[in-house]
Design a protein around this motif. Structure first.
Motif, PDB file in Angstrom:
ATOM      1  N   SER A 161       0.817  -1.208   0.000  1.00 38.67           N
ATOM      2  CA  SER A 161       0.000   0.000   0.000  1.00 38.67           C
ATOM      3  C   SER A 161       0.851   1.258   0.000  1.00 38.67           C
ATOM      4  N   ASN A 162       0.277   2.301  -0.565  1.00 36.69           N
ATOM      5  CA  ASN A 162       0.835   3.647  -0.481  1.00 36.69           C
ATOM      6  C   ASN A 162      -0.357   4.590  -0.459  1.00 36.69           C
ATOM      7  N   ASP A 163      -0.964   4.702   0.716  1.00 35.20           N
ATOM      8  CA  ASP A 163      -2.241   5.389   0.848  1.00 35.20           C
ATOM      9  C   ASP A 163      -2.191   6.438   1.942  1.00 35.20           C
ATOM     10  N   GLY A 164      -3.156   7.337   1.893  1.00 33.86           N
ATOM     11  CA  GLY A 164      -3.214   8.407   2.873  1.00 33.86           C
ATOM     12  C   GLY A 164      -4.347   9.355   2.556  1.00 33.86           C
ATOM     13  N   PHE A 165      -4.163  10.635   2.884  1.00 34.51           N
ATOM     14  CA  PHE A 165      -5.216  11.603   2.593  1.00 34.51           C
ATOM     15  C   PHE A 165      -4.674  13.022   2.633  1.00 34.51           C
ATOM     16  N   GLU A 166      -5.473  13.928   2.031  1.00 33.32           N
ATOM     17  CA  GLU A 166      -5.269  15.364   2.179  1.00 33.32           C
ATOM     18  C   GLU A 166      -6.379  15.877   3.097  1.00 33.32           C
ATOM     19  N   CYS A 167      -6.119  17.005   3.740  1.00 34.54           N
ATOM     20  CA  CYS A 167      -7.139  17.508   4.663  1.00 34.54           C
ATOM     21  C   CYS A 167      -6.935  18.991   4.938  1.00 34.54           C
ATOM     22  N   GLY A 168      -8.010  19.598   5.419  1.00 32.60           N
ATOM     23  CA  GLY A 168      -7.951  20.933   5.994  1.00 32.60           C
ATOM     24  C   GLY A 168      -8.387  20.829   7.440  1.00 32.60           C
TER      25      GLY A 168
END
Length: 408
Positions: A272-279
């Motif tokens: 896996s190479n996963d994650g997220f962007e966020c504010g």
């Protein structure tokens, strides 16, 4: 399946015709005989044949009437019927075909022709039955998967903050949350942090089921991070959140001293190479200031006719290629009563549409904010959704769409 497993019913009132057909087909199929239409229908109700050879001219119920009854019954409508007839007029054939017959055999019979036409129809029925079986299996599999995904949607929605919790923090707000599929990778959180609160709008890897999985991982990671980080230190909160997600997914293996080719080879060894962007917004207990930090997300601030953008970092949370000592800038904002604050995922900004098939974009979003500024916030969610649908036109929805607007 052997041919002898297929039942062929002969319906004819003439014994000579029956003898010829039995001699022709009996060595290949399980042949059944009925000498009139009424008996045939009774026998068919007991055990359905795979093919019916049906004489037209019979006393009592003729072949047309028998065929009409068979085709009007859902239980027997799919049984192929071949008419046996001495008639050769085009209109007679047309009538039989209109009733649902699949073929005609003209008397006197040619054994070779009868065998060929019966074999063709049996092969067609075999293929039809196989396709129906496959379709049934696919429907069953689809229903199982669909039920599971809808249940997963209930679980994902249960992690969202209740409207009551949000209203305790924000004086006015709206949240537009439109997963592209039943479940999605966009998610929002509103959580207490010691004496204050944090608001998150998050865009996880992908959409659908993978995105939903990541949203649950992110929710748990945020709970963990909030318990470890000193209240208000938004920069360190995002860094800690990044490390928790990266470690939880076994994505903390990358040696950042390697060159790009070595890193790519290293990445391929892991799943896996996963994650997220966020504010992320931290609202202090005294409601005088708010802090904002973004991982790929900006914050839009509306004041009168002016819109200020506070840019987030061009960095993400959790991915393999992001170092653990990553830092995020925390911006302190004085809370003014006339300000309205907006965050949006890239599902809105990147949606293609319009005459030139371009992305919706930040400029169009800012114009939209000014267009609807006089609307109460609870109506702005629908306004944005409608505007996006008009812009999108016939284009497919590309991603989950989430927009948050609030006042303090």
């Amino acid at each position: 399946m052997d041919l002898s497993d297929f039942i062929v019913m002969i319906v004819d009132d003439t014994e000579t015709n029956i003898d010829v057909l039995v001699d022709t087909l009996g060595d290949y199929y399980d042949v059944r005989v009925a000498m009139d239409g009424e008996t045939a229908l009774e026998d068919i109700e007991e055990e359905k044949p795979d093919l019916i050879l049906l004489d037209i001219m019979m006393p009592g119920m003729d072949g047309y009437q028998v065929c009409e009854k068979l085709k009007s019954n859902p239980e027997t409508s799919n049984i192929p019927v071949i008419f046996l007839t001495a008639m050769s007029e085009v209109q007679d054939e047309a009538r039989g075909l209109a009733l649902g017959a699949v073929d005609y055999v003209i008397k006197p019979f040619s054994p070779a022709l009868v065998k060929a036409r019966v074999k063709n129809q049996i092969e067609l029925k075999k293929n039809r039955d196989h396709l129906e079986s496959v379709a049934s299996q696919l429907r069953e599999a689809y229903n199982v998967i669909s039920d599971s995904i809808h249940y997963a949607s209930r679980i994902q929605k249960s992690t969202l903050p209740s409207p009551e919790r949000i209203r305790n923090i924000l004086s006015d707000y709206f949240i537009l949350w439109e997963p592209r599929d039943v479940v999605g990778g966009d998610i929002y959180w509103c959580k207490p942090w010691k004496g204050g609160h944090v608001l998150f709008l998050t865009d996880c890897t992908g959409h659908g089921v993978p995105g939903a999985f990541m949203s649950l991982i992110g929710n748990g990671a945020l709970e963990h991070a909030l318990s470890e980080v000193e209240e208000g230190d938004l920069s360190f909160l995002l860094q800690t959140l990044h490390c928790i997600v990266q470690k939880g997914l076994n994505q903390d293996h990358v040696d950042h001293g390697k060159n790009d080719v070595q890193k790519e080879r290293q990445d391929k060894a892991y799943q896996s190479n996963d994650g997220f962007e966020c504010g992320a917004c931290y609202i202090s207990g005294d409601r005088r200031t708010m802090r904002f930090a973004g991982a790929g997300f900006p914050l839009f601030i509306l004041n009168g006719d002016d819109i200020t953008i506070i840019k987030g970092e061009r960095k993400s949370i959790g991915y393999c290629n992001v170092p653990q000592d990553i830092t995020f800038t925390s911006h302190t904002i004085d809370l003014l009563p006339d300000n309205t604050y907006y965050m949006t995922s890239d599902g809105l900004l990147d949606q293609v549409g319009g005459e030139k098939k371009r992305s919706f974009g930040k400029k169009r979003f800012m114009r939209l904010i000014l267009e609807m500024k006089e609307l109460p916030l609870y109506r702005q969610s629908a306004y944005i959704s409608d505007a996006l649908k008009v812009y999108q036109g016939s284009e497919k929805r590309r991603d989950d769409v989430s927009v948050m607007g609030f006042r303090l």
